[in-house]
Design a protein around this motif. Sequence first.
Motif, short mmCIF file in Angstrom:
data_model
loop_
_atom_site.label_atom_id
_atom_site.label_comp_id
_atom_site.label_asym_id
_atom_site.label_seq_id
_atom_site.Cartn_x
_atom_site.Cartn_y
_atom_site.Cartn_z
N THR A 1 -33.50 -0.06 11.29
CA THR A 1 -34.18 -0.92 12.26
C THR A 1 -35.42 -1.52 11.60
OG1 THR A 1 -33.41 0.45 14.08
CG2 THR A 1 -35.27 -0.98 14.53
N VAL A 2 -35.59 -2.82 11.78
CA VAL A 2 -36.72 -3.54 11.20
C VAL A 2 -37.30 -4.49 12.26
CG1 VAL A 2 -35.79 -3.46 8.85
CG2 VAL A 2 -35.26 -5.41 10.33
N ILE A 3 -38.46 -5.04 11.97
CA ILE A 3 -39.00 -6.09 12.83
C ILE A 3 -38.15 -7.33 12.60
CG2 ILE A 3 -40.96 -7.60 13.27
CD1 ILE A 3 -42.77 -5.26 12.43
N SER A 4 -37.62 -7.87 13.67
CA SER A 4 -36.69 -8.99 13.59
C SER A 4 -37.29 -10.21 14.26
CB SER A 4 -35.39 -8.59 14.30
OG SER A 4 -34.50 -9.66 14.36
N HIS A 5 -37.11 -11.36 13.65
CA HIS A 5 -37.52 -12.63 14.24
C HIS A 5 -36.76 -12.84 15.54
CE1 HIS A 5 -37.30 -17.03 14.83
NE2 HIS A 5 -38.50 -17.06 14.24
N GLY A 6 -35.48 -12.54 15.52
CA GLY A 6 -34.67 -12.61 16.73
C GLY A 6 -33.93 -13.92 16.93
N TRP B 1 -41.51 -17.61 17.03
CA TRP B 1 -41.48 -16.15 16.97
C TRP B 1 -41.42 -15.50 18.36
CZ3 TRP B 1 -41.16 -13.06 12.70
CH2 TRP B 1 -41.28 -13.70 11.47
N ILE C 1 -39.38 -12.04 18.79
CA ILE C 1 -39.61 -10.93 17.85
C ILE C 1 -39.37 -9.59 18.55
CG2 ILE C 1 -42.09 -10.80 18.26
CD1 ILE C 1 -42.42 -10.27 15.24
N HIS C 2 -38.68 -8.69 17.84
CA HIS C 2 -38.36 -7.38 18.38
C HIS C 2 -37.83 -6.49 17.26
CE1 HIS C 2 -34.55 -9.55 18.35
NE2 HIS C 2 -33.93 -8.39 18.39
N LEU C 3 -37.60 -5.23 17.56
CA LEU C 3 -36.96 -4.33 16.60
C LEU C 3 -35.45 -4.51 16.72
CD1 LEU C 3 -39.03 -1.05 17.01
CD2 LEU C 3 -39.15 -2.72 15.15
N ASN C 4 -34.78 -4.61 15.57
CA ASN C 4 -33.34 -4.80 15.58
C ASN C 4 -32.78 -4.32 14.24
OD1 ASN C 4 -30.72 -5.62 16.22
ND2 ASN C 4 -31.40 -7.58 17.05
N ASP D 1 -31.20 -10.69 11.50
CA ASP D 1 -31.75 -11.97 11.03
C ASP D 1 -30.93 -12.53 9.88
OD1 ASP D 1 -33.82 -12.23 12.89
OD2 ASP D 1 -35.31 -11.30 11.60
#
Length: 175
Positions: A40-45, A64, A67-70, A75
């Motif tokens: 899981t990483v910080i995702s632009h989404g 942005w 943005i969320h964790l995914n 991405d």
Amino acid sequence: MNEEAVILGILREMGLTDERIAAAGDILRESGLRGLASETVISHGDLYPLNVVSREGELIILDWEYIHLNSVYWDLYNLIDITSPSYRRNVVGRENRAAILGDYRSERESLGKRVSADFVRGYHYYCAVYSMWILLLIESDMKSRRFAEGALAEQRAETFQILQEMLDVLAEPEG
């Protein structure tokens, strides 16, 4: 009818071989349609080509708000392989996809981030699942006439081509 049966019916209708349909069914049963376990990483989404611009040689990422964790793959999937009825782009293709994923992997490693040995294969698996999900969405959009029929037909063909490439790669022995 359940989602897996609908997806496999779409693949049969589009001319996928029985062997590849069976492989697609195995992938769906292993993963489920709603997500895949991965880092899981910080995702632009919403990272797709229209949200990336170049100014004076510098890449700038726009919009942005999602943005969320995914998954580490989300991405990448949006940039490389997701399709849309709203815009056309060339399918990246196997060689270019491999180069992009290799560069991404190398860059992460150069930053001291651990990358699993099966990272690239994991992407192909992830992309196969989400491409099948996109085919399901396209089917729904076609029935509801949400977008122009021609745009959906093009999106469907692009998504099918991407899925075929994923299934081809996943059919190869690991190594």
